[in-house]
Write a protein that holds these residues in place. Structure first.
Motif, PDB file in Angstrom:
ATOM      1  N   SER A  45      22.392  34.231  10.201  1.00 30.45           N
ATOM      2  CA  SER A  45      20.978  33.468   9.198  1.00 30.45           C
ATOM      3  C   SER A  45      21.201  34.786   7.960  1.00 30.45           C
ATOM      4  CB  SER A  45      20.169  33.760  10.200  1.00 30.45           C
ATOM      5  OG  SER A  45      19.369  35.119  10.619  1.00 30.45           O
ATOM      6  N   SER A  46      19.334  34.193   7.305  1.00 27.84           N
ATOM      7  CA  SER A  46      18.973  35.072   6.033  1.00 27.84           C
ATOM      8  C   SER A  46      18.263  36.049   7.005  1.00 27.84           C
ATOM      9  CB  SER A  46      18.447  33.953   5.904  1.00 27.84           C
ATOM     10  OG  SER A  46      18.758  33.081   4.706  1.00 27.84           O
ATOM     11  N   TRP A  47      17.748  37.003   6.283  1.00 25.18           N
ATOM     12  CA  TRP A  47      17.192  37.701   7.327  1.00 25.18           C
ATOM     13  C   TRP A  47      15.577  37.964   6.247  1.00 25.18           C
ATOM     14  CZ3 TRP A  47      19.868  40.437  10.314  1.00 25.18           C
ATOM     15  CH2 TRP A  47      20.736  40.679  10.132  1.00 25.18           C
ATOM     16  N   TRP A  48      14.508  37.704   7.742  1.00 24.41           N
ATOM     17  CA  TRP A  48      13.666  38.020   8.068  1.00 24.41           C
ATOM     18  C   TRP A  48      12.360  38.407   7.633  1.00 24.41           C
ATOM     19  CZ3 TRP A  48      12.271  31.998   6.843  1.00 24.41           C
ATOM     20  CH2 TRP A  48      13.336  31.164   7.228  1.00 24.41           C
ATOM     21  N   GLU A  49      10.928  39.100   7.290  1.00 25.20           N
ATOM     22  CA  GLU A  49       9.975  39.931   7.926  1.00 25.20           C
ATOM     23  C   GLU A  49       9.198  39.460   8.322  1.00 25.20           C
ATOM     24  OE1 GLU A  49       9.177  43.185   4.852  1.00 25.20           O
ATOM     25  OE2 GLU A  49       7.452  41.602   4.263  1.00 25.20           O
ATOM     26  N   SER A  50       9.315  39.669   9.575  1.00 25.29           N
ATOM     27  CA  SER A  50       7.865  38.850  10.312  1.00 25.29           C
ATOM     28  C   SER A  50       6.776  40.365  11.129  1.00 25.29           C
ATOM     29  CB  SER A  50       8.389  38.886  11.879  1.00 25.29           C
ATOM     30  OG  SER A  50       9.098  39.577  12.132  1.00 25.29           O
ATOM     31  N   ALA A  51       6.250  39.682  10.863  1.00 25.77           N
ATOM     32  CA  ALA A  51       4.700  40.853  11.654  1.00 25.77           C
ATOM     33  C   ALA A  51       4.989  41.097  12.481  1.00 25.77           C
ATOM     34  CB  ALA A  51       3.489  40.073  12.037  1.00 25.77           C
ATOM     35  N   PRO A  52       4.799  42.835  13.474  1.00 24.68           N
ATOM     36  CA  PRO A  52       4.870  42.820  15.207  1.00 24.68           C
ATOM     37  C   PRO A  52       4.378  41.320  16.320  1.00 24.68           C
ATOM     38  CG  PRO A  52       4.101  44.868  13.826  1.00 24.68           C
ATOM     39  CD  PRO A  52       4.128  43.038  12.999  1.00 24.68           C
ATOM     40  N   ILE A  53       5.053  41.284  16.815  1.00 22.87           N
ATOM     41  CA  ILE A  53       3.970  40.722  18.340  1.00 22.87           C
ATOM     42  C   ILE A  53       4.561  40.887  19.696  1.00 22.87           C
ATOM     43  CG2 ILE A  53       4.876  38.466  19.873  1.00 22.87           C
ATOM     44  CD1 ILE A  53       5.585  36.686  16.836  1.00 22.87           C
ATOM     45  N   PRO A  54       3.303  41.605  20.511  1.00 21.75           N
ATOM     46  CA  PRO A  54       1.819  41.815  19.874  1.00 21.75           C
ATOM     47  C   PRO A  54       1.738  41.908  18.264  1.00 21.75           C
ATOM     48  CG  PRO A  54       2.022  42.645  21.854  1.00 21.75           C
ATOM     49  CD  PRO A  54       3.664  42.353  21.249  1.00 21.75           C
ATOM     50  N   PRO A  55       0.485  41.643  18.094  1.00 20.55           N
ATOM     51  CA  PRO A  55      -0.021  42.308  16.861  1.00 20.55           C
ATOM     52  C   PRO A  55      -0.390  43.312  17.000  1.00 20.55           C
ATOM     53  CG  PRO A  55      -0.760  40.222  17.090  1.00 20.55           C
ATOM     54  CD  PRO A  55      -0.468  40.467  18.087  1.00 20.55           C
ATOM     55  N   ASP A  56       0.215  44.376  16.014  1.00 26.10           N
ATOM     56  CA  ASP A  56      -0.202  45.905  16.119  1.00 26.10           C
ATOM     57  C   ASP A  56      -0.441  46.907  15.401  1.00 26.10           C
ATOM     58  OD1 ASP A  56      -0.317  48.892  16.889  1.00 26.10           O
ATOM     59  OD2 ASP A  56       1.771  48.770  17.830  1.00 26.10           O
ATOM     60  N   PRO A  57      -1.189  47.196  14.014  1.00 26.85           N
ATOM     61  CA  PRO A  57      -1.776  47.749  12.970  1.00 26.85           C
ATOM     62  C   PRO A  57      -1.079  48.440  12.512  1.00 26.85           C
ATOM     63  CG  PRO A  57      -3.738  47.884  13.903  1.00 26.85           C
ATOM     64  CD  PRO A  57      -3.149  47.160  14.774  1.00 26.85           C
TER      65      PRO A  57
END
Length: 170
Positions: A45-57
């Motif tokens: 696939s393409s490469w994607w950027e995502s926020a961590p799950i669960p959220p962690d600042p």
């Protein structure tokens, strides 16, 4: 006997010891997937950027993608090969959902349904995660979740909002 399809999610959000960043590590992992005996990488696939799950600042964003492999593999053998690649990259497991140098998840293997002990197939949280489903849809359009009986496109449409975007140039 026709070749089986394996769908492997690839993710990283920490640099390796050699300084390679997450995007480079994910591309490196694709090469290592292609070296697994009995399997060949047929799509990435393409490469994607995502926020961590669960959220962690405290955790940097992830780079994610999915590879489609074809060939012959047992679920246990493929999982062991994925763990060996993670170990080679320097993955540590200090606590659940910790930031990581490399994460390889077996999402599906030929539509098998396995309750465990390991691997659990399909991956138990794949249907909840945009960072798995969006790239999966690129390499396996029309894929149907073996337990839920829903196509990947319907699973994506049902997702709650999640922070994800295609990396520039992808």
């Amino acid at each position: 006997m026709p070749a089986e399809v394996a769908l492997v999610a690839i993710g990283a959000n920490l640099p390796r010891e050699d300084g390679a960043g997450p995007h480079e590590t994910c591309r490196w992992a694709v090469g290592r997937l292609g070296a697994i005996p009995g399997l060949r990488v047929v799509a990435v696939s393409s490469w994607w950027e995502s926020a961590p799950i669960p959220p962690d600042p405290r955790s940097p964003p992830y780079v994610n993608g999915v590879a489609r492999l074809e060939g012959e593999a047992t679920p246990e053998g493929l999982l062991a090969a994925l763990h060996a690649i993670e170990d080679e990259a320097g993955r540590a497991r200090p606590f659940p959902n910790a930031p990581r140098v490399l994460d390889l998840d077996l999402i599906d293997l030929g539509g098998r349904v396995l309750a465990g002990p390991a691997p659990i197939l399909p991956h138990p949280r794949a249907a909840e995660r945009a960072f798995v489903l969006r790239p999966l849809a690129e390499v396996a359009p029309g894929w149907v979740h073996p337990v839920l009986g829903r196509p990947v496109e319907a699973l994506i449409a049902a997702l709650p909002p999640q922070e994800i975007g295609r990396l520039a140039g992808e």
